[in-house]
Design a protein around this motif. Structure first.
Motif, PDB file in Angstrom:
ATOM      1  N   UNK C 134      17.428 -55.439  18.605  1.00 11.92           N
ATOM      2  CA  UNK C 134      17.259 -56.811  18.034  1.00 11.92           C
ATOM      3  C   UNK C 134      16.108 -57.449  18.812  1.00 11.92           C
ATOM      4  N   UNK C 135      16.507 -57.623  20.113  1.00 13.63           N
ATOM      5  CA  UNK C 135      15.350 -58.150  21.040  1.00 13.63           C
ATOM      6  C   UNK C 135      13.936 -57.606  20.704  1.00 13.63           C
ATOM      7  N   UNK C 136      13.952 -56.283  20.450  1.00 10.91           N
ATOM      8  CA  UNK C 136      12.465 -55.719  20.174  1.00 10.91           C
ATOM      9  C   UNK C 136      12.125 -56.111  18.848  1.00 10.91           C
ATOM     10  N   UNK C 137      12.884 -56.081  18.124  1.00  8.26           N
ATOM     11  CA  UNK C 137      12.221 -56.373  16.501  1.00  8.26           C
ATOM     12  C   UNK C 137      12.162 -57.782  16.713  1.00  8.26           C
ATOM     13  N   UNK C 138      12.802 -58.387  17.272  1.00  6.64           N
ATOM     14  CA  UNK C 138      12.576 -60.034  17.473  1.00  6.64           C
ATOM     15  C   UNK C 138      10.969 -60.276  18.113  1.00  6.64           C
TER      16      UNK C 138
ATOM     17  N   UNK D  12      22.844 -58.931   5.818  1.00  2.14           N
ATOM     18  CA  UNK D  12      23.349 -60.272   6.010  1.00  2.14           C
ATOM     19  C   UNK D  12      22.019 -61.498   6.020  1.00  2.14           C
ATOM     20  N   UNK D  13      21.093 -61.045   6.826  1.00  3.51           N
ATOM     21  CA  UNK D  13      19.946 -61.720   6.927  1.00  3.51           C
ATOM     22  C   UNK D  13      18.939 -61.862   5.694  1.00  3.51           C
ATOM     23  N   UNK D  14      18.844 -60.753   5.133  1.00  5.44           N
ATOM     24  CA  UNK D  14      18.130 -60.791   3.834  1.00  5.44           C
ATOM     25  C   UNK D  14      18.795 -61.505   2.750  1.00  5.44           C
ATOM     26  N   UNK D  15      20.224 -61.669   2.820  1.00  6.56           N
ATOM     27  CA  UNK D  15      20.970 -62.298   1.783  1.00  6.56           C
ATOM     28  C   UNK D  15      20.740 -63.845   2.085  1.00  6.56           C
ATOM     29  N   UNK D  67       9.061 -68.796   0.349  1.00  3.84           N
ATOM     30  CA  UNK D  67       9.388 -67.277   0.646  1.00  3.84           C
ATOM     31  C   UNK D  67       8.788 -66.373  -0.786  1.00  3.84           C
ATOM     32  N   UNK D  68       8.807 -66.999  -1.896  1.00  6.36           N
ATOM     33  CA  UNK D  68       8.159 -66.336  -3.018  1.00  6.36           C
ATOM     34  C   UNK D  68       7.164 -66.084  -2.749  1.00  6.36           C
ATOM     35  N   UNK D  69       5.952 -66.816  -2.416  1.00  3.81           N
ATOM     36  CA  UNK D  69       4.446 -66.577  -2.175  1.00  3.81           C
ATOM     37  C   UNK D  69       4.456 -65.554  -1.222  1.00  3.81           C
ATOM     38  N   UNK D  70       5.021 -65.758   0.234  1.00  3.04           N
ATOM     39  CA  UNK D  70       4.940 -64.880   1.283  1.00  3.04           C
ATOM     40  C   UNK D  70       5.039 -63.540   0.795  1.00  3.04           C
ATOM     41  N   UNK D  71       6.564 -63.396   0.334  1.00  4.68           N
ATOM     42  CA  UNK D  71       6.827 -62.024  -0.044  1.00  4.68           C
ATOM     43  C   UNK D  71       5.959 -61.362  -1.030  1.00  4.68           C
ATOM     44  N   UNK D 243      11.506 -69.399  11.937  1.00  4.36           N
ATOM     45  CA  UNK D 243      12.773 -69.007  11.590  1.00  4.36           C
ATOM     46  C   UNK D 243      12.869 -68.016  10.297  1.00  4.36           C
ATOM     47  N   UNK D 244      12.209 -68.570   9.398  1.00  5.35           N
ATOM     48  CA  UNK D 244      12.197 -67.663   8.241  1.00  5.35           C
ATOM     49  C   UNK D 244      11.672 -66.418   8.238  1.00  5.35           C
ATOM     50  N   UNK D 245      10.406 -66.520   9.115  1.00  5.41           N
ATOM     51  CA  UNK D 245       9.539 -65.355   9.141  1.00  5.41           C
ATOM     52  C   UNK D 245      10.411 -64.469   9.984  1.00  5.41           C
ATOM     53  N   UNK D 246      10.967 -64.724  11.221  1.00  7.13           N
ATOM     54  CA  UNK D 246      11.625 -64.039  12.147  1.00  7.13           C
ATOM     55  C   UNK D 246      12.647 -63.269  11.509  1.00  7.13           C
ATOM     56  N   UNK D 247      13.643 -64.096  10.931  1.00  8.81           N
ATOM     57  CA  UNK D 247      14.728 -63.624  10.360  1.00  8.81           C
ATOM     58  C   UNK D 247      14.345 -62.711   9.122  1.00  8.81           C
ATOM     59  N   UNK D 248      13.455 -62.996   8.573  1.00 11.00           N
ATOM     60  CA  UNK D 248      13.207 -61.994   7.206  1.00 11.00           C
ATOM     61  C   UNK D 248      12.581 -60.429   8.035  1.00 11.00           C
ATOM     62  N   UNK D 249      11.776 -60.580   9.093  1.00 10.53           N
ATOM     63  CA  UNK D 249      11.154 -59.332   9.688  1.00 10.53           C
ATOM     64  C   UNK D 249      12.288 -58.656  10.416  1.00 10.53           C
ATOM     65  N   UNK D 250      13.076 -59.414  10.830  1.00  9.37           N
ATOM     66  CA  UNK D 250      14.151 -58.718  11.683  1.00  9.37           C
ATOM     67  C   UNK D 250      15.100 -57.922  10.777  1.00  9.37           C
ATOM     68  N   UNK D 251      15.240 -58.873   9.570  1.00  8.00           N
ATOM     69  CA  UNK D 251      16.341 -58.100   8.719  1.00  8.00           C
ATOM     70  C   UNK D 251      15.629 -56.849   7.969  1.00  8.00           C
TER      71      UNK D 251
END
Ligand SMILES: Nc1ncnc2c1ncn2[C@@H]1O[C@H](COP(=O)(O)OP(=O)(O)OP(=O)(O)O)[C@@H](O)[C@H]1O
Ligand SMILES: Nc1ncnc2c1ncn2[C@@H]1O[C@H](COP(=O)(O)OP(=O)(O)OP(=O)(O)O)[C@@H](O)[C@H]1O
Ligand SMILES: [Mg+2]
Ligand SMILES: [Mg+2]
Lengths: 548, 499, 315, 271
Positions: C134-138, D12-15, D67-71, D243-251
């Motif tokens: 998670x840190x890495x992807x972060x 969960x993140x994508x949700x 989010x719609x535009x970015x995605x 946060x939106x970017x990071x959560x999306x990419x992480x997920x």
């Protein structure tokens, strides 16, 4: 036999994977005394490897020992700490694996792989470890061990690698050596030698050996006791001599029969129609140039080879690795260009200038797993040839596919499976079905059973024979395994260095080989013979140099 | 070891891009000017109130017909190499400037292509220079003082023997010491500087260098600049955008100093455009904007709306110049209808390189969309925006004109000939009024003409001036004596730095 | 080996031709020219004409290209439109700055990635792996400028430990130069470690399933030896490839980090030259960057036989 | 198949992102481009959950619409890059020879090209519109996909099922698309997720240069880039899109990992 003298004592061991309920090793009990050799024999997937690994504490992730105990020198291994188990490995129990080339780390020099365990534990000084390594290399019959020590694994042959694995396993004078199919991956000419060397090395240090194999014929001669396994269960457990003389279980007899020399296939009379002729064919492979202005050069892989295959007949092409067997096969299939000569299939000339695929000849490959698209189901794989080019209606396709699948003995539950969900034998059946569904005139079978274990080999060969008599295709059977060749072929062609060195009826060649190379091949092959009164016996062919 | 704060011998000034060259008026950007005002001195310079005062000269005699200008050099005017400056040096500097090969940016001021031509520059004696023009010019001295193109008094050593520029050997309070390209320009106090007389004002008057070194650091990123300022790594950030200054106003280590500015932020309407050639549509655009609020929002309350081309701080900016379009959405809608506007897309070009120019477009677009005008924003990089401006290739352009120090010069940025400058307002009536204004010396008459131009501007709406950029210089509290001024260049003479 | 090297070097020629042609076309597609960028809103048509002629901007593009190419072949990269300085000197001094921060941070990032990637693979799908992944992807998912700004706020403004603008050459003052390098290097390490780490983890997972790892364990080696003496060397080749790509592209400029920390590096040079329409500089930088990219990757390829004795380079 | 914790976190993140996006558009009383100059830089409150931006626009609404535009932009760019990269990579590997050399030359050149200049040039040629952004990103990200597909195909070509397909009379293209490509799915998923990650971040970088999705339409990248000027005044403007970017990419990456494992036949047994 008192409990105290037992080195290894496995009691009612059951191993299963987390993901499934049925155990893969089911209630196995076996024991081994110091200095003795125990062979575990069974078909692929019978749980031999897992049994061995559980002794080492190296079960793959997900596998757990559900019940039972393993005692080593009287101690229950389950009570040891992970550290304790680790300290025991190499020192008390060590292991040799099936694939020598992948069991040695490719980027680490031999000397380090040999000495590191001793050095890490501090039980040996560097010079002592080195001396011990040299001693062991000599013991496993490696010449100029000092030079070998500086090499990397890829610079050595498979046989040498396996000897080195054995030496590495023996470094710390373990009391038990587990050898998991130590020779299966080796050329048959070196199998015997390596096995002999290993057992000899173990004997010097009075090390007990647990020898795992699927080839009963190969190991029975060396073992004191034999455990036969099937589907995780213990089928038979007796001293080797008793087992050979008097196999109790039906399955054991089946194994023994499969390894026995079969009667030569009779030449089928009336098979006059020639489906394939190869006349004076030479194949050159271009040698890669470093620079565009360098002259084009090529390497001759096959020189002036001629052969013919008649309808319903099986012709064997044998020879050592690299002798050009596959190249001939590829030329016939139109997969490679050839520079000289002529090839006709069913009377029609195949141009040699560049690869020309000819669907009248089909191929069965050595590795059935690699030959099937991993993401196509059995049904798709077999039906696909019908859908190429011609537009057959769906009903015909379905009917013919079903018929073909039934012909190769695949049941309906398997039709929607992917190749990795099948056993090796099943995969090869799919390959055969796929090759035969368009009724080719000629089938080139390139080592079709080399990757299968003996019992399955026999089944597949039997199937092939049956289908041949049903469909009447000619078969060019490429193999380096003379035992198999003897069983299936009517005629044999022996190749060496791209040339045909000997040809003739199978029976003649096997009885009276003319060429030195053929003799060498035949001598290396162990023969298991059945005599009504004595049971099975292992022997080697002998030819006097005089027969020329 | 490294100390976070610069020592009291050195003042560090942030500039957002490098100076291109050390050749004043030739290969320059505004940061070149910021450095050069400390190094070189032209004959005359602007005061705080933008009037012209002598600088390298101590006396100026102008003939009545406004064609002969006699300058007497300041007593003790000395070059950084120690030599005294003479009239010959002035003549030599002029020769360089008048040579087209030099590429002096404001050569049109002096070669007759716009107005008077410099006929001759003659050294009458060691300290007296006479400049003669071919026709009267009321703006000659102002042009000489123009900070972007100073006709600096330079020593011959500024060039090598082949006439190639080396580095300025000027007469200013600081001398040019080192230029590390892309990183900084370092100036050193000129200890033999003999200041001009009179109170310091604008770029003129008595100057004293209190610190040993002046370092202009190139820091393009505004975030990096403010961080460096509050952590004491730099002392002066000139011309910070209002929004960036906002957060610094609460910081006890720095002070933000505001001043009315001269740059004009405007929405240019292309009168040649098929749609915008319709006056009703242009007027609709003007009336649809709540310009008071617009200026307030865009300048963060620092600058009022100014509909005129003349800056609010200029003496020529009278009440008449403040008259503007009413904010009247209904009127705007009627005008749209009159123009037959039917939701056609209009494009406004802008750039992100300067937030203020971007904001102009964003706010305008938002306000226009409320009355149903369909405007699309096209963001360009600054180079492309400039080219589109020069080519007049736009419908609406968000634009900013750099400071012009006189009303007439400012009017020239508004009115022009479409063939030469297609972005300008090309109206014969406006041309005529401006021509008459430049020839008029009498202030009241001139004022009347300028007011008439503004009146015409309101009627025609060829451009919608929004406001003049406020000047915000943020400086460390360790500096004493720093003052912003209308000319916007940071002045580091007469400034001390405490421990 | 040497013929391999030569051949790869020869391959550089078409790549460079393609790159330079593209640069020429792109720079001239983008509106705006260097002269108007200099003059801003000052109007001086005569000067514009004169300078355009001097810079030969009115020649057909193909002629401009061929002239420039002829100069480049004789190693004359020209002088900047903007500053009049020789392009090559400017590039070299900028490269020195970028090379310092980039090589140090890529090395650090690789070390971190190797250690933690191996650990993550070793503990695959356990908690430690989850945290590391998670840190890495972060780290991959956060824009680089965010990281830079956060570092400036923490270490520059709040703690005031380290300088945040400017650069001192290590040749001038070594210890001082280190202080200027710390934050940009930290920012780059954060930005680059994630991708490398995931690569190492995936490769190590693969390696750990190999028989020689089981064999090493069977010889009784400690887990540390198994991981770092047997698994790690086998992950070096794919890792080196990725490190090469990363290094190659970062040496061409870590523009964002360079501008956040006001470092006079290649990336900023390129960005500023593009914005100033300094054609000659942009072309010079591009050819330079392309050469660096290709050379770095070539060097990495040459490393393969060292990292893995099985590899023999063939052209 | 049992879901691993990584996959659960990813889903969960994508949700969460989906809820914010869809919910935001449905629930919010504001329009994404609706300005209110009297209420700028508001911090989060009951009426503006994520606060307001420099023109008084509701950040929550903008994050949702963004989010719609970015995605849309990123997915379209990645899809284009995937199609182009797969076709060129597969053809290059399968046919080899000059086609291979040319494809490699072009992708090497693109990769040796600093992305900034590439994007700038493409955007200049295409004009600053959404399609320009998509195409620019697609061109920049085609080469890595080409390379990955090419080496995966080369590896697959060594397998005998390719010969087998040729032997039954299948043409080159059939063999390539029916037999070879489906087996390159795992490296493909890996590169696709990482290219998606890069595309979202590049859209931010492009916005930063003023080349992103044209304003005033919100995209996460442009919101983040715009917010940089106002970090000191209203950091929330940066935090939420960030946060939106990071959560999306992480997920996406976590889900990508899980998908990769799922498609990996090796993990399910086999040779
Ligand atoms: N990692 C694994 N996950 C799930 N099932 C496994 C795994 N490894 C082995 N098995 C299953 O366990 C059973 C026993 O495997 P094992 O490797 O012990 O067989 P073997 O007798 O050594 O066969 P071979 O002769 O092919 O080596 C097989 O059915 C196999 O499919
Ligand atoms: N495509 C090729 N290009 C160049 N050389 C080749 C090629 N295929 C085979 N060769 C060479 O031709 C010779 C004969 O190879 P071939 O595959 O026919 O041997 P084989 O008898 O089938 O061996 P094996 O038992 O190992 O399958 C070998 O020396 C091999 O290296
Ligand atoms: Mg096994
Ligand atoms: Mg072969």
């Amino acid at each position: 036999m008192t409990a105290g003298s037992r080195l290894l004592d496995i009691r009612e061991l059951t191993i299963a994977f987390e993901t499934s309920d049925s155990p893969v090793v089911d209630n196995v009990s076996v024991s081994l005394e110091t200095g003795k050799v125990l062979a575990i024999v069974g078909e692929s997937g019978s749980g031999k490897t897992l049994l061995a690994r559980s002794i080492m504490g190296l079960l793959p992730p997900g596998a757990i020992a559900r019940s039972g105990e393993i005692h080593f020198v009287g101690q229950d291994l389950a009570t040891l700490s992970p550290q304790g188990v680790r300290m025991m490995r190499g020192d008390q129990i060590s292991m040799v694996f099936q694939e020598p080339l992948v069991s040695l780390n490719p980027v680490v020099r031999i000397d380090r792989q040999l000495t590191e365990a001793g050095l890490e534990r501090g039980v040996m000084s560097r010079p002592a470890a080195y001396a011990r390594a040299i001693e062991l290399l000599e013991r496993v019959a490696i010449s100029s061990p000092e030079a070998i020590m500086r090499r990397f694994p890829h610079e050595l042959s498979g046989g040498m690698c396996q000897r080195i694995m054995i030496a590495a396993a023996m470094m710390l004078k373990p009391r038990l050596l587990i050898a998991d199919e130590p020779t299966t991956a080796l050329d048959c000419t070196v199998q015997q030698e390596v096995l002999r060397v290993m057992l000899e090395a173990a004997r010097v240090d009075n090390t007990a050996v647990l020898l795992i194999s699927h080839d009963l014929g190969l190991v029975a001669g060396y073992a004191d006791d034999v455990l036969v396994m099937k589907a995780g269960r213990q089928v038979e457990y007796q001293p080797a001599a008793d087992l050979l003389a008097n196999p109790a279980a039906a399955y054991t007899r089946e194994l023994l029969a499969a390894a026995t020399v079969a009667q030569s296939a009779q030449a089928k009379p009336g098979a006059e129609h020639t489906v394939c002729t190869v006349e004076h064919v030479s194949i050159d492979y271009p040698v890669r140039r470093d620079w565009p202005w360098q002259p084009r050069t090529s390497k001759r892989a096959v020189a002036d080879v001629s052969l013919d295959v008649r309808r319903g007949e099986t012709v064997a092409l044998v020879g050592e690795s690299g002798s050009g067997k596959s190249s001939v096969g590829k030329a016939i299939l139109g997969l490679t260009a050839f520079s000289q000569g002529r090839i006709r299939i069913d009377g029609e000339l195949i141009a040699g200038d560049k690869p020309h695929i000819n669907t009248r000849a089909q191929c069965i490959f050595q590795n059935p797993y690699a030959a099937l698209s991993p993401r196509k189901t059995v049904w798709q794989a077999v039906a696909e040839p019908l859908q190429v080019g011609r537009r057959l209606d769906a009903e015909t396709v379905t009917a013919r596919t079903r018929e073909m699948l039934e012909d190769v003995g695949l049941v309906a539950q398997l039709y929607q499976r992917l190749p990795h969900e099948l056993s090796g034998g099943q995969r090869q059946r799919v390959c055969i079905a796929r090759a035969l569904i368009n009724r080719p005139r000629l089938v080139v079978a390139d080592e079709p059973v080399s990757a299968l274990d003996v019992t399955i080999q026999a089944q597949v060969l039997e199937l092939l024979g049956r289908l041949q008599s049903k469909y009447g295709f000619g078969c060019l059977f490429i193999s380096h395994d003379l035992g198999v060749v003897e069983t299936v072929s009517t005629r044999v062609i022996v190749m060496h260095n791209g040339q045909v060195v000997e040809r003739g009826d199978t029976a003649d060649v096997f009885a009276n080989p003319q060429h030195a190379y053929t003799r060498r091949l035949l001598t290396a092959m162990p023969v298991l013979q059945f005599q009504a009164d004595l049971g099975y016996r292992i022997s080697h062919r002998q030819f006097s140099e005089a027969t020329r | 070891a490294w100390s976070m704060s610069s020592d009291s011998n050195e003042i560090r000034v942030a500039i957002t891009s490098d100076i291109r060259s050390s050749y004043p008026g030739v290969n320059r950007v505004s940061f070149t000017d910021d450095v050069m005002i400390h190094v070189v001195e032209p004959l005359v310079a602007h005061r705080d109130d933008l009037s012209v005062a002598p600088l390298a000269a101590e006396r100026i005699d102008v003939s009545d017909d406004l064609t002969q200008f006699r300058f007497t050099l300041r007593d003790g005017l000395r070059f950084h190499n120690g030599e005294l400056a003479t009239a010959d040096d002035v003549v030599y500097s002029w020769q360089r400037i008048l040579d087209p090969a030099t590429g002096f940016q404001c050569l049109p001021f002096f070669d007759g292509s716009t107005g008077a031509k410099v006929e001759s520059v003659v050294a009458e004696d060691a300290r007296t220079v006479l400049i003669s023009l071919d026709q009267p010019s009321a703006v000659f001295l102002e042009q000489l003082a123009y900070v972007q193109c100073p006709v600096a008094v330079l020593h011959r050593d500024s060039w090598d023997s082949d006439g190639k520029w080396l580095a300025p050997v000027g007469t200013g309070p600081f001398q040019f010491l080192e230029w590390r390209k892309g990183r900084y320009v370092l100036l050193k106090r000129f200890s033999d500087y003999a200041p001009a007389t009179g109170p310091a004002s604008g770029l003129a008057g008595a100057k004293t260098a209190h610190v040993e070194y002046l370092r202009f650091l190139v820091i393009p990123d505004v975030m990096a600049t403010t961080a460096a300022l509050v952590s004491g790594q730099i002392d002066v950030v000139p011309l910070l955008a209002p929004v960036n200054a906002l957060e610094l106003r609460h910081n006890r280590r720095v002070v933000a100093m505001d001043h009315d500015g001269l740059s004009r932020r405007t929405l240019l309407l292309q009168t040649d455009d098929a749609l915008l050639s319709d006056r009703s549509l242009r007027l609709a655009l003007a009336h649809a904007l709540d310009l008071e609020q617009f200026a307030d929002v865009a300048s963060f309350g620092l600058s009022p709306h100014n509909p005129s081309a003349i800056p609010t701080s200029d003496v020529m900016h009278t009440a008449a110049q403040s008259k503007t379009w009413s904010y009247d959405p209904d009127l705007a809608r009627q005008l749209l209808e009159a123009a037959g506007y039917n939701g056609e897309e209009l494009v406004i070009i802008t750039s992100r390189s300067e937030q203020a120019i971007f904001d102009l477009a964003m706010i305008a677009q938002a306000m226009w969309s409320r009355v149903g005008i369909n405007v699309r924003i096209e963001v360009l990089d600054f180079g492309s925006l400039l080219t589109r401006y020069f080519d007049g290739d736009f419908q609406i352009a968000a634009f900013e004109f750099s400071p012009r120090l006189t009303a007439i010069m400012n009017m020239h940025t508004l009115i022009g000939d479409k063939t030469a400058s297609p972005a300008r307002w090309d109206d014969p009536r406006a041309h005529d009024l401006l021509q008459r204004a430049s020839e008029t010396v009498e202030p009241i008459k001139r004022q009347r003409l300028l007011d008439e131009i503004h009146h015409l501007l309101l009627a025609e709406a060829p451009t919608i001036n929004v406001y003049n950029a406020p000047i915000i210089d943020v400086v460390s509290t360790r500096l004493e004596g720093y003052q912003p001024w209308a000319g916007a260049n940071p002045r580091l003479w007469n400034v001390r730095k405490t421990e | 080996m040497s013929s391999y090297f030569l051949k790869r070097l020869l391959m550089l020629v078409p790549t460079l031709l393609l790159v330079t042609i593209a640069v020429f076309i792109i720079m001239r597609l983008v509106p705006g020219d260097p002269v108007s960028m200099m003059l801003g809103d000052i109007e001086n048509p005569e000067l514009v004409r004169q300078m355009r002629a001097e810079l030969r901007l009115d020649d057909p593009v193909i002629i401009q290209y061929l002239d420039w190419l002829a100069d480049v072949v004789t190693l004359n990269f020209g002088v900047s439109f903007v500053t009049g300085e020789p392009v090559i000197g400017t590039m070299l001094s900028r490269l020195a700055v970028t090379a310092q921060i980039v090589t140090i941070s890529v090395l650090l990032a690789s070390c971190l990635a190797l250690v933690f990637g191996t650990l993550a693979a070793w503990r695959a799908n356990r908690r430690a792996d989850l945290v590391i992944s998670v840190l890495a992807i972060g780290s991959m998912s956060v824009p680089a400028f965010w990281v830079g700004i956060a570092l400036i706020i923490v270490f520059g403004i709040k703690l005031q430990w380290l300088p945040t603008v400017g650069y001192v050459s290590p040749l001038d003052n070594f210890s001082e130069s280190l202080q200027f390098l710390v934050l940009p290097i930290m920012a780059l390490v954060v930005a680059e470690t994630g991708g490398l780490l995931r690569m190492v983890r995936a490769t190590t997972l693969d390696v750990l399933s190999k028989d020689y790892i089981t064999a090493a364990r069977a010889r009784g080696l400690s887990e540390r030896s198994v991981l770092f003496r047997h698994a790690l060397p086998n992950t070096l080749i794919p890792t080196a490839t990725l490190v090469g790509f990363t290094l190659g592209s970062l040496l061409g400029g870590a523009a964002v980090i360079e501008s956040v920390f006001t470092l006079p590096g290649m990336g900023r040079l390129l960005v500023e030259s593009v914005y100033a329409r300094d054609y000659v500089m942009v072309q010079g930088v591009m050819i330079f960057v392309a050469i660096i990219y290709v050379l770095v990757n070539l060097l990495v390829d040459m490393l393969y036989p060292v990292l893995d004795p099985r590899v023999r380079l063939r052209a | 198949m049992k879901l691993r914790p990584n996959a659960i976190i990813g889903i969960a993140g994508l949700g969460l992102v989906a809820i914010v996006a869809i919910g935001g558009v449905l629930v919010s009383p504001y329009q994404a481009m609706e300005t209110n100059f009297l209420n700028r830089f508001a911090t989060p409150s009951a009426s503006h959950w994520f606060g307001t931006d420099e023109y008084g626009r509701d950040v929550f609404t903008r994050v949702a619409v963004g989010s719609f535009i970015t995605l849309r932009v990123s997915l379209a760019a990645v899809a284009l890059a995937i199609v182009a990269g797969t076709v060129t990579g597969a053809m290059a590997a399968y046919f080899g020879g000059w086609l291979d050399r040319a494809a490699m030359l072009v992708s090497d050149s693109i990769m040796a090209f600093p992305s900034l200049l590439l994007l700038l040039g493409i955007m200049a040629a295409l004009g600053p519109n959404e399609w320009g952004v998509i195409l620019a990103l697609a061109i920049a990200y085609t080469p890595p996909i080409t390379r990955v597909v090419r080496s995966a195909v080369i590896a697959a070509l060594a397998r005998e099922y390719v010969t087998s397909s040729q032997l039954i009379g299948n043409g080159d293209l059939t063999t390539l698309f029916r037999h070879v490509l489906p087996n390159c799915i795992t490296p493909f998923i890996v590169i696709a997720t990482s290219v998606f990650t890069a595309a979202v971040l590049s859209e931010a970088a492009l916005s930063f240069l003023g080349l992103g999705v044209p304003p005033p339409a919100p995209s996460w990248g442009s919101m983040l880039a715009d917010s940089r000027n106002y970090l000191g005044i209203n950091p929330w403007m940066a935090i939420f899109p960030g946060i939106a970017i990071t959560v999306t990419l992480l997920s996406i990456n976590l889900v990508g990992d899980a998908l990769r494992d799922r498609f990996d036949l090796r993990m399910a047994g086999g040779d």
